[in-house]
Design a protein around this motif. Structure first.
Motif, PDB file in Angstrom:
ATOM      1  N   SER A   1       0.824  -1.212   0.000  1.00 55.43           N
ATOM      2  CA  SER A   1       0.000   0.000   0.000  1.00 55.43           C
ATOM      3  C   SER A   1       0.860   1.267   0.000  1.00 55.43           C
ATOM      4  CB  SER A   1      -0.959   0.017   1.190  1.00 55.43           C
ATOM      5  OG  SER A   1      -0.253   0.199   2.395  1.00 55.43           O
TER       6      SER A   1
ATOM      7  N   LYS B   1      -1.868   3.784  -7.625  1.00 54.99           N
ATOM      8  CA  LYS B   1      -2.360   4.432  -6.410  1.00 54.99           C
ATOM      9  C   LYS B   1      -3.009   5.774  -6.749  1.00 54.99           C
ATOM     10  CE  LYS B   1      -0.610   5.272  -1.761  1.00 54.99           C
ATOM     11  NZ  LYS B   1       0.665   5.138  -1.025  1.00 54.99           N
TER      12      LYS B   1
ATOM     13  N   MET C   1      -5.206   8.033  -4.398  1.00 53.98           N
ATOM     14  CA  MET C   1      -5.664   7.315  -3.215  1.00 53.98           C
ATOM     15  C   MET C   1      -4.730   7.553  -2.028  1.00 53.98           C
ATOM     16  SD  MET C   1      -7.012   3.532  -4.222  1.00 53.98           S
ATOM     17  CE  MET C   1      -6.234   3.207  -5.797  1.00 53.98           C
ATOM     18  N   THR C   2      -5.309   7.631  -0.833  1.00 51.55           N
ATOM     19  CA  THR C   2      -4.478   7.675   0.375  1.00 51.55           C
ATOM     20  C   THR C   2      -3.950   6.269   0.619  1.00 51.55           C
ATOM     21  OG1 THR C   2      -6.289   7.066   1.833  1.00 51.55           O
ATOM     22  CG2 THR C   2      -5.977   9.433   1.419  1.00 51.55           C
ATOM     23  N   ARG C   3      -3.038   6.172   1.587  1.00 50.96           N
ATOM     24  CA  ARG C   3      -2.470   4.864   1.927  1.00 50.96           C
ATOM     25  C   ARG C   3      -3.582   3.912   2.378  1.00 50.96           C
ATOM     26  NH1 ARG C   3       1.795   5.540   6.424  1.00 50.96           N
ATOM     27  NH2 ARG C   3       2.844   6.899   4.943  1.00 50.96           N
ATOM     28  N   ASP C   4      -4.517   4.429   3.192  1.00 51.84           N
ATOM     29  CA  ASP C   4      -5.617   3.598   3.693  1.00 51.84           C
ATOM     30  C   ASP C   4      -6.538   3.144   2.563  1.00 51.84           C
ATOM     31  OD1 ASP C   4      -4.689   3.776   6.219  1.00 51.84           O
ATOM     32  OD2 ASP C   4      -6.099   5.329   6.870  1.00 51.84           O
ATOM     33  N   GLU C   5      -6.832   4.068   1.656  1.00 49.05           N
ATOM     34  CA  GLU C   5      -7.700   3.708   0.522  1.00 49.05           C
ATOM     35  C   GLU C   5      -7.019   2.652  -0.355  1.00 49.05           C
ATOM     36  OE1 GLU C   5      -9.981   8.026   0.048  1.00 49.05           O
ATOM     37  OE2 GLU C   5      -8.199   7.597  -1.136  1.00 49.05           O
ATOM     38  N   MET C   6      -5.721   2.845  -0.544  1.00 55.39           N
ATOM     39  CA  MET C   6      -4.958   1.892  -1.350  1.00 55.39           C
ATOM     40  C   MET C   6      -4.966   0.519  -0.663  1.00 55.39           C
ATOM     41  SD  MET C   6      -3.054   1.575  -4.112  1.00 55.39           S
ATOM     42  CE  MET C   6      -1.602   0.798  -4.819  1.00 55.39           C
ATOM     43  N   TYR C   7      -4.792   0.527   0.646  1.00 58.62           N
ATOM     44  CA  TYR C   7      -4.788  -0.723   1.413  1.00 58.62           C
ATOM     45  C   TYR C   7      -6.112  -1.470   1.207  1.00 58.62           C
ATOM     46  CZ  TYR C   7      -4.404  -3.945   5.341  1.00 58.62           C
ATOM     47  OH  TYR C   7      -4.351  -5.077   6.111  1.00 58.62           O
ATOM     48  N   GLU C   8      -7.206  -0.725   1.343  1.00 53.31           N
ATOM     49  CA  GLU C   8      -8.523  -1.326   1.182  1.00 53.31           C
ATOM     50  C   GLU C   8      -8.709  -1.900  -0.222  1.00 53.31           C
ATOM     51  OE1 GLU C   8     -12.560   0.670   1.967  1.00 53.31           O
ATOM     52  OE2 GLU C   8     -11.239   1.249   3.625  1.00 53.31           O
ATOM     53  N   LYS C   9      -8.271  -1.127  -1.192  1.00 52.14           N
ATOM     54  CA  LYS C   9      -8.387  -1.558  -2.588  1.00 52.14           C
ATOM     55  C   LYS C   9      -7.564  -2.833  -2.817  1.00 52.14           C
ATOM     56  CE  LYS C   9      -9.314  -0.486  -7.012  1.00 52.14           C
ATOM     57  NZ  LYS C   9     -10.643  -0.282  -7.562  1.00 52.14           N
TER      58      LYS C   9
ATOM     59  N   LYS D   1      -9.350  -5.850  -1.329  1.00 53.44           N
ATOM     60  CA  LYS D   1     -10.444  -6.267  -2.215  1.00 53.44           C
ATOM     61  C   LYS D   1      -9.902  -6.960  -3.462  1.00 53.44           C
ATOM     62  CE  LYS D   1     -13.960  -2.857  -1.031  1.00 53.44           C
ATOM     63  NZ  LYS D   1     -14.268  -1.443  -1.309  1.00 53.44           N
TER      64      LYS D   1
END
Ligand SMILES: Nc1ncnc2c1ncn2[C@@H]1O[C@H](COP(=O)(O)OP(=O)(O)OP(=O)(O)O)[C@@H](O)[C@H]1O
Ligand SMILES: [Mg+2]
Length: 255
Positions: free
Chosen positions: A209, A228, A231-239, A242
């Motif tokens: 991420s 990325k 996207m923020t780090r958290d959004e990237m992590y979530e993506k 998934k």
């Protein structure tokens, strides 16, 4: 400008024996632009290390081309490869690969010593790197006298002291606890921001991420190429989470 162009790479281990042959990579193509921080993910056995070893000129592909820093690696003679690696590439491995018989400073100097660099220049190069990686007070110690996280920072210093065109990392956080992993990833982000191109193989969604782009390998092919962008780090992590569930499920419709 691309630093690396991987074109239709296929790698078969033991091709001469039908019973034991392994098709590790089927057909892999991608490019890495100067300044990118690319992570490669994929299940165990999906061919990540194989791909990294081919790019590193440590092994040869069965077919396809790898153009690295403007040169087709398959045109290189074996005797020129060591020098090519030393001059163009930096390496960071899961197990640090430091020599316990040398102190940390000499471990970091090693690639420069092999390139006959004079001592004054080595000193000039190590100073800003040691400051950035917060290892100044570790230089006179030996690898066995410092922690895993510290060892990995020494290994990164050794990898970047030659100003490599490309930093290759195979599971660099694999042997680190979560705090040391964070620290190492912060360092990767920081050196990437100052211009270092990075290609990192990882199992860790957290590590991936941090990258600006993530390639997923499945069944010997690039299954998914995720940027990325904003996207923020958290959004990237979530993506990424998934995407991995999707890939395990085998489907394709998951934007
Ligand atoms: N030297 C070799 N000879 C024969 N087969 C090999 C060799 N190296 C790797 N393989 C096989 O090639 C495939 C890809 O291996 P590779 O090590 O590249 O996977 P990986 O994605 O790095 O896995 P991991 O996440 O466990 O490190 C595996 O099936 C492995 O068993
Ligand atoms: Mg591997």
């Amino acid at each position: 400008m691309n630093i690396l162009k991987v074109k239709n790479i296929r790698k078969v281990y033991n091709p001469e024996n039908k019973n034991t042959q392994v098709v590790a990579l089927e057909d892999i193509s991608f490019e890495v632009e100067k300044g990118e921080f690319v992570a490669i993910m994929g299940e165990s056995g999906s061919g990540k290390s194989t791909l990294l070893n081919l790019i590193a000129t440590l092994d040869s592909q069965t077919s396809g081309d790898i153009i690295l820093a403007g040169e087709n690696t398959k045109d290189k003679k074996d005797k020129d490869k060591a020098r090519f690696r030393r001059e163009k590439l930096g390496f960071v491995y899961q197990d640090f690969s430091l020599l316990n018989s040398l102190n940390n400073r000499d471990n970091i100097f090693l690639p420069l010593v092999l390139a006959n660099t004079n001592y004054q220049e080595m000193e000039e190069r190590i100073a800003p790197i040691a400051r950035k990686l917060k290892i100044e007070n570790l230089l006179d110690k030996f690898p066995y006298q410092v922690s895993g996280g510290q060892k990995q920072r020494i290994a990164v210093a050794r990898a970047i002291i030659t100003n490599p065109q490309l930093l290759l990392a195979d599971e660099p956080t694999g042997a680190l606890d979560s705090n040391s992993s964070m620290e190492l990833l912060n360092i990767f982000e920081e050196i990437n921001k100052s211009g270092q191109t990075i290609l990192m193989v990882t199992h860790s969604t957290m590590a991936a991420s941090r990258a600006s782009r993530v390639l997923f390998i499945k069944d010997g092919k690039i299954f998914y190429d995720l940027y990325k962008g904003d996207m923020t780090r958290d959004e990237m992590y979530e993506k990424l989470v998934k995407s991995q569930m999707m890939i395990l499920g085998g489907g394709k419709d998951f934007e």
